[in-house]
Design an enzyme around this catalytic site. Sequence first.
Site, mmCIF file in Angstrom:
data_model
loop_
_atom_site.group_PDB
_atom_site.id
_atom_site.type_symbol
_atom_site.label_atom_id
_atom_site.label_comp_id
_atom_site.label_asym_id
_atom_site.label_seq_id
_atom_site.Cartn_x
_atom_site.Cartn_y
_atom_site.Cartn_z
ATOM 1 N N ASP A 1 -6.629 -38.172 7.068
ATOM 2 C CA ASP A 1 -6.856 -36.547 7.307
ATOM 3 C C ASP A 1 -6.674 -36.308 5.656
ATOM 4 O O ASP A 1 -5.444 -36.454 4.916
ATOM 5 C CB ASP A 1 -6.197 -35.614 7.986
ATOM 6 C CG ASP A 1 -6.348 -36.676 9.267
ATOM 7 O OD1 ASP A 1 -7.179 -37.428 9.665
ATOM 8 O OD2 ASP A 1 -5.814 -35.041 10.006
ATOM 9 N N LYS B 1 -10.063 -29.291 7.974
ATOM 10 C CA LYS B 1 -9.102 -29.098 9.241
ATOM 11 C C LYS B 1 -8.366 -27.864 8.401
ATOM 12 O O LYS B 1 -8.156 -28.245 7.511
ATOM 13 C CB LYS B 1 -8.345 -30.437 9.374
ATOM 14 C CG LYS B 1 -6.887 -30.736 9.374
ATOM 15 C CD LYS B 1 -6.303 -31.636 9.473
ATOM 16 C CE LYS B 1 -5.140 -31.993 9.956
ATOM 17 N NZ LYS B 1 -4.708 -33.227 9.901
ATOM 18 N N LYS C 1 -11.471 -29.424 12.701
ATOM 19 C CA LYS C 1 -9.850 -29.690 13.598
ATOM 20 C C LYS C 1 -8.769 -28.391 13.329
ATOM 21 O O LYS C 1 -8.487 -28.393 12.243
ATOM 22 C CB LYS C 1 -9.366 -31.396 12.539
ATOM 23 C CG LYS C 1 -8.444 -31.311 13.095
ATOM 24 C CD LYS C 1 -7.376 -32.813 12.517
ATOM 25 C CE LYS C 1 -6.417 -33.391 13.082
ATOM 26 N NZ LYS C 1 -5.702 -34.460 13.267
#
Length: 217
Positions: A91, A153, A183
């Site tokens: 991430d 995300k 996400k």
Amino acid sequence: MPYTRDDVAKLIDHTLLKPEATHSQVRELVEEANELGVCSVCVSPSLLPLPFDLGNVKLAVVCGFPSGAHHSDVKAAEAARAVAQGADEVDMVVNLAWAVGNEFEKVEADIRAVREAMPRAVLKAIIESAALSDEQIVAVCEAAKAAGADFVKTSTGFHPSGGASVHAVALMKATVGETMQVKASGGIRDGKFAAELLDAGATRLGLSASAKVLDTL
């Protein structure tokens, strides 16, 4: 739509990103993750390699966290090392200064540098949506798509502008379509909000209060 506890659990990245987190705490995180039946645990890269077995969960690691204000080659090296030490997913935080400055070609190059450093692992681009305008959210998502990221995300959970929102998730999903996943992360503390984010198009949830969220669906 209604969601079962098991259905939502499979979409959770069970997260511990406090800078003072220890291996002992991560071991507890992994044990809880396996009990809850979540998708993965998400931890800081300095904790790798983990000195214990993950059981049935995947390992996600952050990169360029939490500011994103790192040189792209540094992010790329951090991501590659994390994968070499066992990470299944990375991430990464995009360069927020470039995003708010509308320098989207630079944002794309930043993400691509990490993508090329770890071609087989799952890459999530953290865009810090609460700090961006709608137009900037769309442009950064398009940059992430062009650079080959697997997810966009919403948030790190550390930025003062806030975390996930239903509006941002819906906009992100509308932008990336079926070619990428979304996400939602940051400020998700109950099942009602989690369900709203899933309805808006999220396919993964970053949670530190996973048990509480599952208990309140």
